[in-house]
Design a protein around this motif. Structure first.
Motif, short mmCIF file in Angstrom:
data_model
loop_
_atom_site.label_atom_id
_atom_site.label_comp_id
_atom_site.label_asym_id
_atom_site.label_seq_id
_atom_site.Cartn_x
_atom_site.Cartn_y
_atom_site.Cartn_z
N PHE A 1 1.74 6.69 -6.86
CA PHE A 1 0.68 7.61 -7.24
C PHE A 1 1.16 9.06 -7.11
O PHE A 1 0.95 9.87 -8.01
N LYS A 2 1.81 9.38 -6.00
CA LYS A 2 2.32 10.75 -5.80
C LYS A 2 3.35 11.10 -6.88
O LYS A 2 3.36 12.21 -7.39
N ARG A 3 4.22 10.15 -7.20
CA ARG A 3 5.24 10.39 -8.23
C ARG A 3 4.57 10.64 -9.59
O ARG A 3 4.98 11.52 -10.34
N VAL B 1 0.84 -1.20 0.00
CA VAL B 1 0.00 0.00 0.00
C VAL B 1 0.88 1.25 0.00
O VAL B 1 0.62 2.21 -0.73
N GLY B 2 1.93 1.24 0.80
CA GLY B 2 2.86 2.37 0.84
C GLY B 2 3.54 2.60 -0.50
O GLY B 2 3.68 3.74 -0.95
N LYS B 3 3.94 1.53 -1.15
CA LYS B 3 4.56 1.66 -2.47
C LYS B 3 3.57 2.21 -3.49
O LYS B 3 3.94 3.01 -4.35
N GLY B 4 2.33 1.78 -3.39
CA GLY B 4 1.30 2.28 -4.30
C GLY B 4 1.05 3.77 -4.11
O GLY B 4 0.91 4.52 -5.08
N ILE B 5 1.00 4.22 -2.87
CA ILE B 5 0.80 5.64 -2.59
C ILE B 5 1.98 6.45 -3.11
O ILE B 5 1.80 7.51 -3.71
N THR B 6 3.19 5.94 -2.91
CA THR B 6 4.39 6.64 -3.41
C THR B 6 4.37 6.73 -4.93
O THR B 6 4.68 7.79 -5.50
#
Length: 71
Positions: free
Chosen positions: A40-42, A33-38
Motif C-alpha cells: 500500500f505504501k509503495r 498484513v505487513g506485506k499488504g501495508i508495504t
C-alpha cells in the motif's frame, strides 16, 4: 462497551486467539498484513511520483522571448 476492556480483557482475548489459531497461523497472518501495508505504501508513493511527473510535464515556460535571449 469497548471502553470497559482493560489490560486483563485484552490479554484474555489474545490467549483465546492464540489457542484457537496457533502460533504459526498468527505469525503467517501478521507477515501477510505487513506485506499488504508495504504494498500500500509503495502504491501511494508511486501515485505521488506519477502525479508529480504529470505536473512537471504540464509546466510551460512563460518567459518572454526577449528575456530568454538575455540569459
Amino acid at each position: 462497551m469497548l471502553n470497559n476492556i482493560g489490560l486483563p480483557g485484552i490479554l484474555l482475548i489474545a490467549v483465546v486467539v492464540l489457542v484457537l489459531f496457533g502460533r504459526g497461523k498468527i505469525s503467517s497472518l501478521m507477515g501477510e498484513v505487513g506485506k499488504g501495508i508495504t504494498a500500500f505504501k509503495r502504491g501511494v508513493d508511486d501515485s505521488k511520483k506519477e502525479l508529480e511527473d504529470e505536473v512537471s510535464e504540464a509546466a510551460v515556460d512563460v518567459t518572454p522571448e526577449s528575456e530568454k535571449d538575455k540569459a
